[in-house]
Design an enzyme around this catalytic site. Structure first.
Site, mmCIF file in Angstrom:
data_model
loop_
_atom_site.group_PDB
_atom_site.id
_atom_site.type_symbol
_atom_site.label_atom_id
_atom_site.label_comp_id
_atom_site.label_asym_id
_atom_site.label_seq_id
_atom_site.Cartn_x
_atom_site.Cartn_y
_atom_site.Cartn_z
ATOM 1 N N PHE A 184 -41.330 59.596 -58.411
ATOM 2 C CA PHE A 184 -41.969 58.869 -57.325
ATOM 3 C C PHE A 184 -43.413 59.351 -57.211
ATOM 4 O O PHE A 184 -43.712 60.505 -57.534
ATOM 5 C CB PHE A 184 -41.252 59.102 -55.995
ATOM 6 C CG PHE A 184 -40.252 58.027 -55.679
ATOM 7 C CD1 PHE A 184 -39.061 57.952 -56.386
ATOM 8 C CD2 PHE A 184 -40.508 57.082 -54.692
ATOM 9 C CE1 PHE A 184 -38.142 56.960 -56.118
ATOM 10 C CE2 PHE A 184 -39.594 56.080 -54.413
ATOM 11 C CZ PHE A 184 -38.410 56.012 -55.113
ATOM 12 N N ASN B 135 -43.956 68.826 -44.974
ATOM 13 C CA ASN B 135 -44.708 67.569 -44.885
ATOM 14 C C ASN B 135 -43.883 66.535 -44.135
ATOM 15 O O ASN B 135 -42.770 66.837 -43.683
ATOM 16 C CB ASN B 135 -45.111 67.087 -46.288
ATOM 17 C CG ASN B 135 -43.894 66.848 -47.160
ATOM 18 O OD1 ASN B 135 -43.060 65.997 -46.872
ATOM 19 N ND2 ASN B 135 -43.772 67.631 -48.237
ATOM 20 N N LYS C 66 -42.368 88.070 -38.154
ATOM 21 C CA LYS C 66 -43.319 87.069 -37.657
ATOM 22 C C LYS C 66 -44.732 87.654 -37.655
ATOM 23 O O LYS C 66 -44.934 88.774 -37.167
ATOM 24 C CB LYS C 66 -42.916 86.647 -36.239
ATOM 25 C CG LYS C 66 -43.801 85.572 -35.687
ATOM 26 C CD LYS C 66 -43.427 85.183 -34.282
ATOM 27 C CE LYS C 66 -44.502 84.280 -33.711
ATOM 28 N NZ LYS C 66 -44.341 84.046 -32.296
ATOM 29 N N ILE D 255 -40.742 70.132 -60.438
ATOM 30 C CA ILE D 255 -39.306 69.930 -60.692
ATOM 31 C C ILE D 255 -39.086 68.754 -61.638
ATOM 32 O O ILE D 255 -38.340 68.848 -62.617
ATOM 33 C CB ILE D 255 -38.572 69.714 -59.353
ATOM 34 C CG1 ILE D 255 -38.702 70.995 -58.503
ATOM 35 C CG2 ILE D 255 -37.126 69.339 -59.572
ATOM 36 C CD1 ILE D 255 -38.209 70.854 -57.085
HETATM 37 O O1 C5P Z 1 -47.444 65.307 -58.623
HETATM 38 P P1 C5P Z 1 -46.826 64.610 -57.484
HETATM 39 O O2 C5P Z 1 -46.313 65.518 -56.417
HETATM 40 O O3 C5P Z 1 -47.650 63.517 -56.884
HETATM 41 O O4 C5P Z 1 -45.573 63.876 -58.160
HETATM 42 C C1 C5P Z 1 -44.610 63.245 -57.413
HETATM 43 C C2 C5P Z 1 -43.313 63.222 -58.154
HETATM 44 O O5 C5P Z 1 -43.056 64.487 -58.717
HETATM 45 C C3 C5P Z 1 -42.128 62.962 -57.253
HETATM 46 O O6 C5P Z 1 -41.125 62.336 -58.018
HETATM 47 C C4 C5P Z 1 -41.716 64.349 -56.833
HETATM 48 O O7 C5P Z 1 -40.363 64.396 -56.451
HETATM 49 C C5 C5P Z 1 -41.969 65.134 -58.091
HETATM 50 N N1 C5P Z 1 -42.398 66.522 -57.876
HETATM 51 C C6 C5P Z 1 -41.566 67.538 -58.284
HETATM 52 N N2 C5P Z 1 -41.956 68.849 -58.146
HETATM 53 C C7 C5P Z 1 -43.140 69.145 -57.625
HETATM 54 C C8 C5P Z 1 -43.999 68.126 -57.201
HETATM 55 C C9 C5P Z 1 -43.597 66.827 -57.335
HETATM 56 O O8 C5P Z 1 -40.480 67.250 -58.766
HETATM 57 N N3 C5P Z 1 -43.488 70.419 -57.500
#
Ligand code: C5P
Length: 410
Positions: free
Chosen positions: A336, A217, A296, A316
């Protein structure tokens, strides 16, 4: 960036070939908003002229304790006293082995050493940027003198490693001007997180489809890197787990580079055992291709497109927030939320869903890749807006907000 606006720095040069870097450092200080008064030893004058330093600092340079002017050119025989009275810091760059030895003994036989000895100890910090040959640096006398000047209250910046002007390679090079600037700016920040260990995730993740393609992204990592820098400035030990970005590592920060969400989770396991703050700023991919192809994936001319299957990545933040250390309050977790609309409602809902005390909302398209951002801090007591500003400014405010909330919980 005017990180030093309002600060008056006395820049001392002692004799060493690194004096050529002092010219650039002087410019960097001025660009950062400081006023600079240069004082040089006679030996420094063998390497760079006072005229150069005068032109860069826009002030007369002082070189002798017998010079009867003051900074405005008026007769005054007290330069060693007067030059430091308005100073926010004395920075000696380069600081030679000989000058460190003089400081260690309180010698005062030239203007610069006299001025250091006569500085008000409680209000004018002394910062040293050593510069010397590697053997001189490693010599027990130099190391003993460094320990002594630190015990007497001086701050000693690190030294660089590498090719030296003398032709040898090793420790002892003066730090580069931008590194010195970053360390000096950090020195002036309040030590709100001294004794803490802050763990930060930053950037995107990259989920491989095959050896040459993947899903990622537009996260630039700038916000997370700014948070890591601000946490280090606040006196914390900092570990930064970064997805694939090409940003420079903030000074003093330990960086672990990862690619995928699974790599990121694995990299966090050990530092999360010691951290006291976890800030999940990374834009982690929600899904990954279930099977990354070994080779590939080729178009075969049939017009058929590959059928990718996806698996949800581990969350995470939610995983760390559910760990025993986080639940016991030993690890303070901050999430975040990058949203495109309804920031407050989405951030509040996400805070509860992730199980974190503080969630920081921002508008995704308005932050990705930008140097500035605006934040909304959402906790159990409500929401606080941090207006649009450079990411480093916001990062410092966020660190202050985290420190305040941790203090309130203690
Ligand atoms: O659910 P969403 O992706 O909107 O949540 C954003 C927050 O969750 C951010 O702090 C991001 O670092 C964390 N996050 C994460 N693992 C994921 C998705 C998001 O730690 N798989």
């Amino acid at each position: 960036m005017t990180d030093l606006s309002g600060k008056h720095i006395v820049l001392g040069l002692s004799g060493g070939i690194a004096c050529y870097k002092a010219a650039d450092f002087c410019r960097a200080l001025i660009k950062a908003g400081a006023t600079v008064q240069v004082v040089m030893t006679e030996a420094a004058g063998q390497f760079i002229t006072p005229v150069t330093m005068q032109a860069l600092s826009n002030r007369p340079v002082f070189t002798s304790q017998w010079d009867a002017r003051d900074a405005a050119g008026v007769a005054n025989s007290m330069a060693h006293i007067n030059l430091t009275r308005e100073a926010d810091a004395i920075v000696i760059a380069p600081c030679s082995a000989d000058f460190i030895a003089k400081l260690a003994h309180g010698a005062a036989d030239d203007l610069l050493s006299l001025m250091c000895l006569a500085r008000p100890l409680g209000t004018v910090p002394l910062l040293l940027a050593p510069a010397m040959n590697r053997e001189m640096w490693a010599h027990p006398a130099t190391q003993r003198n460094l320990a002594q000047v630190q015990a007497d209250g001086a701050t000693v910046f690190g030294v660089g490693k590498g090719f030296q002007a003398c032709g040898e390679t090793g420790d002892g090079r003066m730090l580069e001007p931008q590194e010195l600037l970053e360390d000096l700016v950090a020195f002036f920040q309040p030590k709100l997180l001294a004794g803490h260990h802050v763990l930060v995730t930053a950037g995107p993740t990259y989920e491989a489809i095959d050896p040459v393609r993947g899903i990622t992204n537009l996260s630039s990592g700038k916000m997370g890197f700014a948070i890591a820098r601000a946490a280090h400035e606040a006196g914390a030990q900092v570990t930064l787990v970064a997805g694939p970005v090409s940003l420079p590592t903030p000074r003093g920060v330990t960086r672990l580079d990862v690619k995928s969400a699974q790599n990121m989770l694995a990299a966090l396991a050990e530092p999360a055992q010691a951290a006291t703050v976890f800030i999940a700023c990374a834009a982690v991919a929600d899904w990954r291709p279930t099977h990354a192809a070994d080779q590939k994936i080729k178009k075969d001319g049939s017009g058929q497109t590959p059928q990718l299957q996806f698996t949800e990545n581990p969350d995470i933040l939610a995983t760390v927030a559910q760990s025993p250390r986080a639940k016991s309050g030993a690890l303070y977790c901050v999430g975040f939320a990058a949203e495109s609309q309804d920031l407050l409602a989405n951030a509040q809902a996400k805070r509860l869903r992730k199980g974190v005390p503080l969630l920081v909302g921002n508008i995704g398209p308005a932050t990705f890749g930008q140097d500035d951002n605006a934040l909304l801090l959402v906790d159990a007591n409500g929401a606080t807006e941090l207006a649009r500003a450079p990411k480093l400014v916001l990062a410092r405010l966020l660190i202050a907000a985290v420190a305040e909330r941790m203090r309130a919980r203690a």
